[in-house]
Write a protein that holds these residues in place. Structure first.
Motif, PDB file in Angstrom:
ATOM      1  N   THR A  65     -79.197  43.579 -22.809  1.00  0.00           N
ATOM      2  CA  THR A  65     -79.443  42.835 -24.023  1.00  0.00           C
ATOM      3  C   THR A  65     -78.830  42.983 -25.356  1.00  0.00           C
ATOM      4  OG1 THR A  65     -81.178  44.357 -24.154  1.00  0.00           O
ATOM      5  CG2 THR A  65     -81.901  42.425 -22.997  1.00  0.00           C
ATOM      6  N   PHE A  66     -78.599  44.297 -25.540  1.00  0.00           N
ATOM      7  CA  PHE A  66     -77.950  44.501 -26.840  1.00  0.00           C
ATOM      8  C   PHE A  66     -76.358  44.383 -26.965  1.00  0.00           C
ATOM      9  CE2 PHE A  66     -78.498  48.278 -24.034  1.00  0.00           C
ATOM     10  CZ  PHE A  66     -77.474  48.766 -24.246  1.00  0.00           C
ATOM     11  N   CYS A  67     -75.875  44.308 -25.790  1.00  0.00           N
ATOM     12  CA  CYS A  67     -74.347  43.986 -25.723  1.00  0.00           C
ATOM     13  C   CYS A  67     -73.743  42.877 -25.947  1.00  0.00           C
ATOM     14  CB  CYS A  67     -73.861  44.801 -24.475  1.00  0.00           C
ATOM     15  SG  CYS A  67     -72.219  44.781 -23.980  1.00  0.00           S
ATOM     16  N   LEU A  73     -76.738  52.087 -32.680  1.00  0.00           N
ATOM     17  CA  LEU A  73     -76.502  50.538 -32.070  1.00  0.00           C
ATOM     18  C   LEU A  73     -75.478  49.869 -33.180  1.00  0.00           C
ATOM     19  CD1 LEU A  73     -77.705  48.420 -30.126  1.00  0.00           C
ATOM     20  CD2 LEU A  73     -78.827  47.792 -32.141  1.00  0.00           C
ATOM     21  N   ASN A  74     -74.622  49.017 -32.696  1.00  0.00           N
ATOM     22  CA  ASN A  74     -73.689  48.400 -33.299  1.00  0.00           C
ATOM     23  C   ASN A  74     -74.653  46.930 -33.252  1.00  0.00           C
ATOM     24  OD1 ASN A  74     -71.647  50.285 -34.019  1.00  0.00           O
ATOM     25  ND2 ASN A  74     -71.105  50.025 -31.670  1.00  0.00           N
ATOM     26  N   PRO A  75     -74.281  46.149 -34.358  1.00  0.00           N
ATOM     27  CA  PRO A  75     -75.062  44.758 -34.448  1.00  0.00           C
ATOM     28  C   PRO A  75     -74.098  43.853 -33.665  1.00  0.00           C
ATOM     29  CG  PRO A  75     -73.888  45.359 -36.475  1.00  0.00           C
ATOM     30  CD  PRO A  75     -73.906  46.672 -35.678  1.00  0.00           C
ATOM     31  N   VAL A 117     -71.879  57.593 -17.918  1.00  0.00           N
ATOM     32  CA  VAL A 117     -73.046  56.631 -17.508  1.00  0.00           C
ATOM     33  C   VAL A 117     -73.761  56.161 -18.726  1.00  0.00           C
ATOM     34  CG1 VAL A 117     -75.134  56.440 -16.109  1.00  0.00           C
ATOM     35  CG2 VAL A 117     -73.254  57.858 -15.118  1.00  0.00           C
ATOM     36  N   SER A 118     -74.064  54.945 -18.733  1.00  0.00           N
ATOM     37  CA  SER A 118     -74.884  54.201 -19.641  1.00  0.00           C
ATOM     38  C   SER A 118     -76.253  54.319 -19.431  1.00  0.00           C
ATOM     39  CB  SER A 118     -74.216  52.747 -20.091  1.00  0.00           C
ATOM     40  OG  SER A 118     -72.890  52.997 -20.285  1.00  0.00           O
ATOM     41  N   LEU A 119     -77.016  55.090 -20.174  1.00  0.00           N
ATOM     42  CA  LEU A 119     -78.043  55.371 -19.595  1.00  0.00           C
ATOM     43  C   LEU A 119     -79.242  54.538 -20.577  1.00  0.00           C
ATOM     44  CD1 LEU A 119     -79.920  57.074 -17.356  1.00  0.00           C
ATOM     45  CD2 LEU A 119     -79.959  58.979 -19.096  1.00  0.00           C
ATOM     46  N   HIS A 120     -79.284  55.148 -21.903  1.00  0.00           N
ATOM     47  CA  HIS A 120     -80.105  54.300 -22.945  1.00  0.00           C
ATOM     48  C   HIS A 120     -81.601  54.380 -23.106  1.00  0.00           C
ATOM     49  CE1 HIS A 120     -76.211  52.667 -23.465  1.00  0.00           C
ATOM     50  NE2 HIS A 120     -76.437  51.605 -22.453  1.00  0.00           N
ATOM     51  N   ALA A 121     -82.108  55.054 -21.932  1.00  0.00           N
ATOM     52  CA  ALA A 121     -83.597  54.943 -21.974  1.00  0.00           C
ATOM     53  C   ALA A 121     -83.940  56.238 -21.105  1.00  0.00           C
ATOM     54  CB  ALA A 121     -84.108  53.840 -21.654  1.00  0.00           C
ATOM     55  N   ILE A 128     -64.202  56.282 -16.662  1.00  0.00           N
ATOM     56  CA  ILE A 128     -64.826  54.989 -16.270  1.00  0.00           C
ATOM     57  C   ILE A 128     -66.140  55.129 -16.711  1.00  0.00           C
ATOM     58  CG2 ILE A 128     -65.800  53.904 -14.326  1.00  0.00           C
ATOM     59  CD1 ILE A 128     -63.037  54.430 -12.791  1.00  0.00           C
ATOM     60  N   SER A 129     -66.564  54.023 -17.676  1.00  0.00           N
ATOM     61  CA  SER A 129     -67.854  54.099 -17.864  1.00  0.00           C
ATOM     62  C   SER A 129     -68.768  53.265 -16.961  1.00  0.00           C
ATOM     63  CB  SER A 129     -67.840  53.558 -19.396  1.00  0.00           C
ATOM     64  OG  SER A 129     -69.270  53.599 -19.805  1.00  0.00           O
ATOM     65  N   THR A 130     -69.960  53.260 -16.528  1.00  0.00           N
ATOM     66  CA  THR A 130     -70.665  52.151 -15.935  1.00  0.00           C
ATOM     67  C   THR A 130     -72.018  52.246 -16.110  1.00  0.00           C
ATOM     68  OG1 THR A 130     -71.398  51.654 -13.545  1.00  0.00           O
ATOM     69  CG2 THR A 130     -71.204  54.077 -14.017  1.00  0.00           C
TER      70      THR A 130
HETATM   71  N1  SAH Z   1     -70.103  48.097 -18.512  1.00  0.00           N
HETATM   72  C1  SAH Z   1     -69.881  49.585 -18.888  1.00  0.00           C
HETATM   73  C2  SAH Z   1     -68.773  49.791 -19.958  1.00  0.00           C
HETATM   74  C3  SAH Z   1     -68.764  48.857 -21.137  1.00  0.00           C
HETATM   75  S1  SAH Z   1     -69.726  49.140 -22.504  1.00  0.00           S
HETATM   76  C4  SAH Z   1     -70.854  50.537 -19.262  1.00  0.00           C
HETATM   77  O1  SAH Z   1     -72.044  49.873 -19.544  1.00  0.00           O
HETATM   78  O2  SAH Z   1     -70.845  51.605 -19.246  1.00  0.00           O
HETATM   79  C5  SAH Z   1     -69.273  50.851 -23.156  1.00  0.00           C
HETATM   80  C6  SAH Z   1     -70.530  51.570 -23.972  1.00  0.00           C
HETATM   81  O3  SAH Z   1     -71.090  50.720 -25.079  1.00  0.00           O
HETATM   82  C7  SAH Z   1     -71.616  51.392 -23.009  1.00  0.00           C
HETATM   83  O4  SAH Z   1     -72.374  52.604 -23.073  1.00  0.00           O
HETATM   84  C8  SAH Z   1     -72.509  50.402 -23.510  1.00  0.00           C
HETATM   85  O5  SAH Z   1     -73.702  50.224 -23.066  1.00  0.00           O
HETATM   86  C9  SAH Z   1     -72.319  50.673 -25.060  1.00  0.00           C
HETATM   87  N2  SAH Z   1     -72.857  49.329 -25.981  1.00  0.00           N
HETATM   88  C10 SAH Z   1     -73.071  48.050 -25.483  1.00  0.00           C
HETATM   89  N3  SAH Z   1     -73.222  47.448 -26.718  1.00  0.00           N
HETATM   90  C11 SAH Z   1     -73.680  48.527 -27.534  1.00  0.00           C
HETATM   91  C12 SAH Z   1     -73.971  48.186 -28.964  1.00  0.00           C
HETATM   92  N4  SAH Z   1     -74.288  46.926 -29.494  1.00  0.00           N
HETATM   93  N5  SAH Z   1     -74.263  49.345 -29.778  1.00  0.00           N
HETATM   94  C13 SAH Z   1     -73.614  50.396 -29.176  1.00  0.00           C
HETATM   95  N6  SAH Z   1     -73.409  50.517 -27.803  1.00  0.00           N
HETATM   96  C14 SAH Z   1     -73.313  49.542 -27.078  1.00  0.00           C
END
Ligand code: SAH
Length: 358
Positions: free
Chosen positions: A119-121, A293-295, A213-217, A190-192
């Protein structure tokens, strides 16, 4: 879905040799062009070790995959961002080069757009367009390095797209960056977002690339709100697969955590995250990368204050989990994480406002 086409960086040394033979050129020509493209990493036009006629023929037969639509440099001069457009079908992707004193890292896109819909990307908000092929990924790395005084020694698959949703082409590009450009496997990251079948495949590969690994929670309920894929591959399954990769590659895994004010930034959540990762059985342990978080235009959340992010990191460290707060590089040119999204032009065809200089 990706139709691989022959472009400048899609051929390795064997394919270049076949091409030279087809053209009735001496064998060593293939080696010369290979050296120029991948070892010296100079533009083909500057490869004056090659006869002019051969260079011209090669330029025509091996066109670049991308045109540059725009390039921007951050105000501190350390970050460059390119917006590329595919010559073949006009798909747009972005590449970022981050320089420090001695080295340079390239952040590549693995897909045009992304189907994961986090949602935030910004990329997730825009949706999926197509997979990139290996030649297109290698081209991003080589061209980013062309004007850079520091050599490109690191590549991160953290641009547009989910690399493990485009496994075959991404893996081919990894093998070529390692074999042809000579970049060390541990400097390829590799980021997933947690594509478990792709992670399981990764664990079986010979090259020990680094995994992020993108965890976020720290819990499934919240993670499912931020990362729709969590409904399919919940945290436990993602952590198991990450442990498999860590064990097979003998390398520490890093976990990315985008910090969003009032959503996932409380000290209780830091404590829960620490417990989760302490229980995790990955070789080398876990390291958390906190990304304020980046806007992005499609998400109303904001970054917490610096102090709050630091306190979150401190709580993780107290609980024995390594944590760093990532510097947000290139925010002034929308090149920071999750901000990569084509904006030339907008979906309805009108030119978008942008901070980039054409
Ligand atoms: N799809 C892959 C790689 C691309 S994103 C992944 O999800 O890992 C690279 C990183 O930036 C990920 O951790 C992603 O969650 C993070 N990211 C995406 N949008 C962001 C935002 N608005 N602010 C901060 N980090 C963000």
């Amino acid at each position: 879905m990706s139709t691989t086409s022959r472009t400048r960086y899609s051929l390795g040394v064997d394919e270049l040799a076949a091409l030279a033979e087809e053209w009735g050129e001496p064998k060593y020509r293939a080696q010369q062009i290979f050296e120029a493209l991948y070892r010296l990493r100079i533009p083909l036009e500057d490869a004056t070790n090659l006869p002019k006629a051969f260079r011209t023929r090669a330029s025509g037969a091996l066109p670049l995959a991308f045109d540059i639509v725009a390039k921007a440099t951050s105000s501190d001069g350390e970050t460059d961002r390119w917006l590329y457009e595919s010559v073949r079908d006009r798909a747009q992707v972005e590449t970022v080069l981050m320089r420090s004193e001695t080295r340079a890292s390239v952040c590549v896109s693995s897909q045009a757009g992304c189907a994961m819909a986090c949602t935030f990307c910004a990329t997730g908000q825009a949706g999926f367009e197509r997979h990139l092929d290996a030649g297109e990924i290698v081209e991003q790395v080589v061209r980013a390095g062309h004007g850079s005084p520091q050599p490109v020694t690191h590549v991160v698959y953290m641009g547009m797209g989910e690399p493990l949703a485009n496994y075959d082409e991404v893996w081919t590009s990894i093998e070529r960056l390692h074999g042809d450009l000579g970049i060390s496997a541990r400097h390829l990251t590799i980021s997933t977002v947690g594509v478990v079948p792709g992670m399981v495949r990764l664990a079986k590969e010979r090259l020990p690339v680094t995994l992020a690994v993108s965890l976020h929670a720290p819990d499934d309920e919240l993670r499912s709100q931020l990362v729709p894929l969590n409904a399919r591959y919940p945290i436990a399954a993602v952590l198991d697969a990450a442990a498999e990769v860590a064990g097979a590659h003998g390398r520490r895994v890093s976990f990315e955590y985008a910090c969003i004010a009032g959503v996932n930034d409380t000290l209780q959540q830091a404590g829960a995250l620490a417990r989760l990762l302490r229980a995790w059985q990955g070789v080398g342990g876990a390291h958390v990368n906190l990304i304020p978080l980046n806007p992005t235009s499609g998400f109303s959340g904001r970054a917490p204050t610096r102090a709050r992010v630091r306190a979150f990191a401190e709580r993780l460290r107290e609980a024995g989990i390594g944590a760093t707060v990532r510097r947000t590089r290139g925010v002034d040119i929308d090149a920071a994480c999750g901000q990569l999204r084509s904006r030339h032009p907008t979906a309805d065809g009108t030119p978008a406002s942008t901070t980039m200089e054409p």
